[in-house]
Design a protein around this motif. Structure first.
Motif, PDB file in Angstrom:
ATOM      1  N   GLU A 288       1.729   1.658  -3.525  1.00  0.00           N
ATOM      2  CA  GLU A 288       0.544   2.013  -4.305  1.00  0.00           C
ATOM      3  C   GLU A 288       0.189   3.482  -4.093  1.00  0.00           C
ATOM      4  O   GLU A 288      -0.320   4.159  -4.997  1.00  0.00           O
ATOM      5  CB  GLU A 288      -0.639   1.116  -3.904  1.00  0.00           C
ATOM      6  CG  GLU A 288      -1.821   1.156  -4.852  1.00  0.00           C
ATOM      7  CD  GLU A 288      -1.504   0.594  -6.225  1.00  0.00           C
ATOM      8  OE1 GLU A 288      -2.234   0.930  -7.180  1.00  0.00           O
ATOM      9  OE2 GLU A 288      -0.521  -0.169  -6.353  1.00  0.00           O
ATOM     10  N   GLY A 289       0.454   3.994  -2.890  1.00  0.00           N
ATOM     11  CA  GLY A 289       0.207   5.406  -2.620  1.00  0.00           C
ATOM     12  C   GLY A 289       1.126   6.316  -3.410  1.00  0.00           C
ATOM     13  O   GLY A 289       0.763   7.455  -3.739  1.00  0.00           O
TER      14      GLY A 289
ATOM     15  N   TYR B 238       0.820  -1.205   0.000  1.00  0.00           N
ATOM     16  CA  TYR B 238       0.000   0.000   0.000  1.00  0.00           C
ATOM     17  C   TYR B 238       0.862   1.266   0.000  1.00  0.00           C
ATOM     18  O   TYR B 238       0.478   2.294  -0.577  1.00  0.00           O
ATOM     19  CB  TYR B 238      -0.955  -0.015   1.190  1.00  0.00           C
ATOM     20  CG  TYR B 238      -2.158  -0.913   0.951  1.00  0.00           C
ATOM     21  CD1 TYR B 238      -3.126  -0.579   0.009  1.00  0.00           C
ATOM     22  CD2 TYR B 238      -2.301  -2.093   1.663  1.00  0.00           C
ATOM     23  CE1 TYR B 238      -4.211  -1.409  -0.216  1.00  0.00           C
ATOM     24  CE2 TYR B 238      -3.387  -2.930   1.449  1.00  0.00           C
ATOM     25  CZ  TYR B 238      -4.345  -2.585   0.504  1.00  0.00           C
ATOM     26  OH  TYR B 238      -5.429  -3.414   0.269  1.00  0.00           O
ATOM     27  N   GLN B 239       2.040   1.215   0.630  1.00  0.00           N
ATOM     28  CA  GLN B 239       2.924   2.372   0.574  1.00  0.00           C
ATOM     29  C   GLN B 239       3.348   2.648  -0.857  1.00  0.00           C
ATOM     30  O   GLN B 239       3.359   3.803  -1.310  1.00  0.00           O
ATOM     31  CB  GLN B 239       4.155   2.125   1.458  1.00  0.00           C
ATOM     32  CG  GLN B 239       3.876   2.237   2.949  1.00  0.00           C
ATOM     33  CD  GLN B 239       5.113   1.992   3.776  1.00  0.00           C
ATOM     34  OE1 GLN B 239       6.082   1.372   3.314  1.00  0.00           O
ATOM     35  NE2 GLN B 239       5.103   2.474   5.028  1.00  0.00           N
TER      36      GLN B 239
ATOM     37  N   SER C  49      -2.268   6.013   1.328  1.00  0.00           N
ATOM     38  CA  SER C  49      -2.077   4.559   1.403  1.00  0.00           C
ATOM     39  C   SER C  49      -2.865   3.937   2.547  1.00  0.00           C
ATOM     40  O   SER C  49      -3.398   2.827   2.418  1.00  0.00           O
ATOM     41  CB  SER C  49      -0.587   4.239   1.563  1.00  0.00           C
ATOM     42  OG  SER C  49      -0.070   4.841   2.743  1.00  0.00           O
TER      43      SER C  49
END
Length: 603
Positions: free
Chosen positions: A539-540, A536-537, A555
């Motif tokens: 993806e952010g 998620y980091q 994220s």
């Protein structure tokens, strides 16, 4: 005068097209000379609540719309209504009373008359006569305890007037019951549009008709009694469909018995809907799939997913049964058309079967089930024969050894070919199909299961038998419990395939919602926490998967709005709940990889 049209629906989401059409037609011809109200209730309302509402409205006439699902309910109401509103006349109409009005009037002295067949013109003429022959008190002060606004009716004139109104069975002043001739079929273009506004209908299914009658003669169906198919003029239909589209009605169900029996009519409507699609409204059609051709398929292929849904009554795959029930069906053509539409992945298809038909025993029915299952419908309705009063099937009940329930819905109990024990077994299968197939919540698991059973019918048979043995039938189960029950069955039946079914069920569970509570069989994800956090980091910083609908979210927020699941085979799946399949409502799902620098273990 005041008339209340009472409709008691099976569910709140349903509406009653009949009462809306009666009201619109009468108001068109009588103007403001009569006050017509609609009272829509459901069979889940208490008798007391409906009776109280009828009392508060104090109609001069209470006209009930009677169907197989509500006739018992109506009979109870009409027994009590005269006790609280002695001045109110009770009229009945609808398919469940059209076949034997005289018998019903004999059993229920509270009822004044029965309208048989199409009711719009008949209802309008009855109201016109009732208004002209009655003396009405003006003002609310006239309506005292248990009284309506009408103080006197010229009974002799009423009897004489009714003699000249076709389509009714009525009780005369001298208690004799008189049946007038059948009313002529109406011109559908004379019917006004039944919906003036959509207030109060925002969360309900809207029913609409562009034709009446059916070209077929199926022996179990009352529509076979009217073989003349009449169509509404296309300019009217388009104008009325535009009304629904402009108001973004969620669903419109066409009640046309065989919508595509006239190709030019069906194609013009389907083209109009494709050209004027509002992106929201869904239209449901009952069709004969074997009548479809390449031109229609070409149009279907281009439609927005979810714009239309199609229902086809296959009923049986037994040739002798089809011949006996007078149903003309090309099963091979149905199979070809439904499979081709299935491959489009944009149209929900609903296929129907009927258990209890003549010349079909249990094995024959299960063979029909397997054949229809192979057509890959989105819903497979396993129904049971309803022996409708007035149908040809009822006339043949002795020849077929038909036994059925005494009370509505007059459902089959046994036949010459099907025992009551067989019916109970098919009921178990029906329940399993409804829960595990038609719900659409177990699609991946069901596909995996198919490879472990000799035939689809056997799969649902065994599942039903297991539920019976475990005491799980006839119980309310939460969504989570249904997943766990299915895993228990599969773990017992196929102990060496636990990992396969664990993953399939987990995927199915995650596809529907980002649930906080995980099934007991789901794999522990703690060891993947670091990999999930890193994903998620990343993806952010650079949106690789969550591009649509996640603008402006960081994220942490994305991690709460989606779900990552690591399966036993090592796959990592990302479930995107903001982007769902238009037909299945499942989340979009991506197979992803954790960032290389992250560790999938520990953390």
């Amino acid at each position: 005068m005041k008339c209340l049209l009472a409709a008691i629906n099976a569910k709140y989401i349903h509406s009653n097209l009949g009462v809306y059409s009666l009201k619109a037609y009468a108001e068109k011809h009588l103007g403001q000379d009569v006050e017509i109200e609609i009272g829509e209730y459901t069979i889940n309302h208490s008798q007391e609540a409906i009776l109280a509402d009828l009392y508060r409205r104090k109609p001069d006439v209470a006209a009930f719309s009677c169907y197989i699902w509500n006739i018992d309910y109506v009979k109870q109401l009409i027994a009590d209504l005269p006790k609280v509103l002695p001045g109110t006349r009770i009229w009945l109409g609808g398919p469940e009373v059209s076949y034997n009005g005289a018998g019903l009037l004999s059993r229920f002295p509270q009822v004044s008359l029965v309208m048989k067949g199409e009711g719009e013109e008949t209802f309008s003429r009855l109201l016109s006569c009732f208004r002209s022959l009655g003396k009405e008190e003006r003002g609310t002060a006239a309506k005292t305890e248990g009284q309506t606004g009408l103080t006197q009716l010229d009974e002799e004139g009423w009897d004489q007037a009714l003699e000249h109104i076709p389509g009714i069975v009525y009780r005369r002043r001298d208690s004799r019951i008189q049946d007038t001739k059948t009313a002529p079929l109406m011109d559908l273009n004379d019917l006004p549009f039944p919906y003036q506004n959509m207030e109060g209908m925002e969360h309900r299914i809207i029913y609409y008709e562009s034709s009446r009658g059916c070209p077929f003669s199926c022996s179990y169906c009352l529509s076979s009694l009217d073989k003349t198919v009449r169509f509404r003029r296309m300019d009217l239909v388009k104008k009325e469909l535009a009304f629904f589209l402009e108001r973004r009605v969620p669903q419109v169900k066409f009640v046309d018995r065989t919508f595509n029996c006239k190709k030019s009519h069906a194609m013009e409507i389907w083209r109009y809907l494709a050209e004027h699609d509002n992106g929201v409204t869904n239209f449901h059609f009952e069709i004969s799939a074997d009548l479809l051709d390449e031109e229609e398929l070409s149009l279907f292929r281009k439609m927005r997913p979810g714009l239309i849904q199609l229902e086809t009554g296959v009923q049986t795959a037994n040739p002798r049964t089809l011949q006996e029930i007078r149903r003309k069906t090309d099963l091979n053509r149905i199979r070809e058309m439904t499979l081709r539409i299935h491959r489009f992945q944009n149209i929900h298809q609903h296929l129907d079967l009927i258990a209890g038909l003549p010349w079909e025993d249990k094995e024959s029915f299960l063979n029909s089930f397997d054949q229809v299952y192979a057509m890959r419908p989105d819903q497979l309705q396993l129904g049971f024969l309803k022996v409708l009063k007035g149908s040809f099937m009822e006339e043949q009940k002795e020849a077929y050894g038909l036994t059925f329930t005494e009370r509505p819905p007059f459902e089959v109990l046994s036949t010459r070919w099907l025992s009551y024990a067989d019916v109970l077994e098919l009921k178990r299968i029906e329940e399993m199909v409804e829960v595990y197939y038609n719900s659409g919540q177990f699609s991946n698991t069901i596909k995996q299961m198919e490879g472990f059973f000799p035939r689809p019918a056997r799969m649902f048979q065994e599942l039903g038998e297991w539920h019976e043995q475990m005491g799980l039938r006839d119980m309310g189960h939460s969504r989570l419990a249904r997943y766990e029950n299915l895993f228990r069955f599969l773990a017992e039946r196929f102990p060496d395939e636990g990992d396969l079914f664990r993953d399939a069920l987990t995927v199915d569970y995650c596809l529907r919602e980002n649930a906080g509570t995980r099934p007991s069989f789901a794999r522990d994800q703690k060891e993947y926490r670091e990999g999930i956090r890193s994903f998620y980091q990343e993806e952010g910083k650079a949106r690789r998967y969550l591009n649509c609908g996640y603008e402006g979210f960081d994220s942490r927020q994305m991690a709460k709005m989606t779900h990552l699941e690591v399966l036993g085979d090592g796959r990592v799946l990302l479930f995107d709940y903001r982007n769902r399949d238009a037909l299945t409502k499942n989340a979009a799902v991506w197979e992803v990889v954790f960032p290389e620098e992250s560790s999938c273990a520990g953390g």
